[in-house]
Design an enzyme around this catalytic site. Sequence first.
Site, PDB file in Angstrom:
ATOM      1  N   HIS A  70       0.439  -1.251  -0.159  1.00 13.22           N
ATOM      2  CA  HIS A  70      -0.173  -0.255  -0.324  1.00 13.22           C
ATOM      3  C   HIS A  70       0.622   1.565  -0.148  1.00 13.22           C
ATOM      4  CE1 HIS A  70      -4.118  -1.573   0.229  1.00 13.22           C
ATOM      5  NE2 HIS A  70      -3.472  -2.593   0.748  1.00 13.22           N
TER       6      HIS A  70
ATOM      7  N   ASP B 183       2.841   2.199  -3.205  1.00 14.38           N
ATOM      8  CA  ASP B 183       2.578   2.271  -4.687  1.00 14.38           C
ATOM      9  C   ASP B 183       1.526   3.374  -4.816  1.00 14.38           C
ATOM     10  OD1 ASP B 183       0.189   0.836  -5.061  1.00 14.38           O
ATOM     11  OD2 ASP B 183       0.432   0.021  -6.418  1.00 14.38           O
TER      12      ASP B 183
ATOM     13  N   GLY C 195      -8.933 -12.920  -7.289  1.00 15.98           N
ATOM     14  CA  GLY C 195      -8.910 -12.955  -6.248  1.00 15.98           C
ATOM     15  C   GLY C 195      -8.309 -13.019  -4.573  1.00 15.98           C
ATOM     16  N   ALA C 196      -6.868 -13.144  -4.900  1.00 18.94           N
ATOM     17  CA  ALA C 196      -5.787 -13.932  -4.391  1.00 18.94           C
ATOM     18  C   ALA C 196      -4.675 -12.715  -3.539  1.00 18.94           C
ATOM     19  CB  ALA C 196      -5.638 -15.545  -4.158  1.00 18.94           C
ATOM     20  N   GLY C 197      -5.262 -12.179  -4.133  1.00 19.13           N
ATOM     21  CA  GLY C 197      -3.610 -11.120  -4.217  1.00 19.13           C
ATOM     22  C   GLY C 197      -2.711 -11.293  -4.874  1.00 19.13           C
TER      23      GLY C 197
ATOM     24  N   SER D 123      -2.679 -10.649  -7.989  1.00 23.65           N
ATOM     25  CA  SER D 123      -2.749  -9.774  -9.539  1.00 23.65           C
ATOM     26  C   SER D 123      -2.999 -10.432 -10.187  1.00 23.65           C
ATOM     27  CB  SER D 123      -1.502  -9.718  -9.423  1.00 23.65           C
ATOM     28  OG  SER D 123      -1.046  -8.112  -8.709  1.00 23.65           O
TER      29      SER D 123
ATOM     30  N   SER E 257      -5.528  -9.863 -11.969  1.00 26.20           N
ATOM     31  CA  SER E 257      -6.544  -8.827 -12.770  1.00 26.20           C
ATOM     32  C   SER E 257      -5.755  -8.315 -13.558  1.00 26.20           C
ATOM     33  CB  SER E 257      -7.127  -8.408 -12.399  1.00 26.20           C
ATOM     34  OG  SER E 257      -7.030  -8.150 -11.031  1.00 26.20           O
TER      35      SER E 257
ATOM     36  N   GLU F  71      -7.285  -0.202 -15.592  1.00 27.58           N
ATOM     37  CA  GLU F  71      -7.798  -0.259 -14.395  1.00 27.58           C
ATOM     38  C   GLU F  71      -8.657   1.017 -14.067  1.00 27.58           C
ATOM     39  OE1 GLU F  71      -6.391  -4.040 -12.234  1.00 27.58           O
ATOM     40  OE2 GLU F  71      -7.237  -3.460 -10.545  1.00 27.58           O
TER      41      GLU F  71
ATOM     42  N   ASP G 167       0.856  -3.939  -9.524  1.00 28.90           N
ATOM     43  CA  ASP G 167       0.710  -4.945  -9.765  1.00 28.90           C
ATOM     44  C   ASP G 167       1.063  -5.055 -11.581  1.00 28.90           C
ATOM     45  OD1 ASP G 167       0.080  -5.000  -7.702  1.00 28.90           O
ATOM     46  OD2 ASP G 167      -1.946  -5.014  -8.184  1.00 28.90           O
TER      47      ASP G 167
HETATM   48  C1  GLA Z   1      -3.655  -4.316  -5.081  1.00 33.81           C
HETATM   49  C2  GLA Z   1      -3.053  -2.411  -6.110  1.00 33.81           C
HETATM   50  C3  GLA Z   1      -1.414  -2.468  -6.020  1.00 33.81           C
HETATM   51  C4  GLA Z   1      -1.086  -2.519  -4.292  1.00 33.81           C
HETATM   52  C5  GLA Z   1      -1.562  -3.379  -4.337  1.00 33.81           C
HETATM   53  C6  GLA Z   1      -1.628  -2.982  -1.908  1.00 33.81           C
HETATM   54  O1  GLA Z   1      -2.251  -4.961  -5.586  1.00 33.81           O
HETATM   55  O2  GLA Z   1      -3.171  -2.969  -7.555  1.00 33.81           O
HETATM   56  O3  GLA Z   1      -1.656  -1.121  -7.202  1.00 33.81           O
HETATM   57  O4  GLA Z   1      -1.734  -0.877  -4.536  1.00 33.81           O
HETATM   58  O5  GLA Z   1      -2.771  -3.390  -3.788  1.00 33.81           O
HETATM   59  O6  GLA Z   1       0.269  -2.810  -2.324  1.00 33.81           O
END
Ligand code: GLA
Length: 375
Positions: free
Chosen positions: A20, A22, A113-115, A117, A119, A151, A163
């Site tokens: 969090h 970027d 949806g698992a963090g 990326s 998408s 996005e 991402d």
């Molecule tokens: C998501 C967002 C990124 C980044 C992260 C948290 O993946 O797409 O740009 O902000 O959350 O670090």
Amino acid sequence: MSIDRGRVLSPGRVNLLGEHVDYNDGVVLPAAIDRYVGIHFHRTTDSNVTLYARDLGEECSFDPRQLANKTALDGSPLPGWALYPAGVIWNLLNYDLQVEGFSADFHSDIPIGAGLSSSAAVEVGFAVVCEALGGWQLDRMTLARICQEAEREYVGVNCGLMDQFACACGVADHVVMLDTRSLFYRPVPLPPDTGIVIADSTLRRALVNSAYNERRQDCDRAVAHFQNIDPSIRALRDLTPEWFYTAEKDLPPDVYKHALHVVEEIARVNEAIQLLEQNDAQGFGRLMLETHRSLRDLYEVSLPELDILVESAAGLEGCLGARLTGAGFGGCTVNLVQKDHINSFIERLGVIYTAKTGLQAQIFATKPSNGAYLS
Ligand code: GLA
């Protein structure tokens, strides 16, 4: 040179440190992973695009030049999954890049949806498809920025660049340090004899996107406060932690807590880069654990199950660091583990997690990989 058919592999990403930050001009340390969105595509004779999402068993066709209303050829709203490729195509056209008609069949082994990326992997993958068919070429940073813009402006998630950057610019066997202000980036090797293990809690929380946008607004509110004092402040990056602490009584408690995470996380990443350069895996891992606590207590994006994964991992032999990765609100943890212990780590973490939660985590080792490519 353009081609008529082919396959693109576009990786997911895992972020080791700098969460969090970027969208606050901080520095991030992600790696592309060896899980991919795979897209088979071929040019068609008309100008429309037809997509088949194999994992969902759903198809959708649209006219690239009629995407402003987010509708399919038959006038129905685009399904959620199609917004990502459609957004990229819409934005490529905004940049006057040639988009040919094509048909594509794609699937993903990146958990959705698992963090990780999934998408961004879809976005960057389809940008590479359009590039191959259109016969133009963009440097990978520009490609990543066009996808990020898609996005934000088309899908409506006000995300940072990390991402799309990692999916486009990943470097095999390295994490890639990106300064999201200057856009300078360079690959950094992982500490020797360590590997990355990802643990998917299998939990997904609804409304992740709106919670994400809300956190971002809190950061902007904190910046606005400091701008009143010094108009040269552009982002939370411009504040030292010591200066930030002075604002506690002037900011709403939630805004203070959330922005505090960001300011301290930016400082942590600076320290972490030095530790990586000194091959200090223990020190780097300690910072990962600190980041998790901060995401849990200050930024408030963890879940009890993610905390269990991190706490359980930290007690296992060979584990150097563990924390939730990505936006949070469910999803995965990332673990830095001594290579010799990876197999036993995976096995034991799975057993403990099931004993404590009744859930079955998906736990796997991953190798940093190259960014999206035509294969
Ligand atoms: C998501 C967002 C990124 C980044 C992260 C948290 O993946 O797409 O740009 O902000 O959350 O670090």
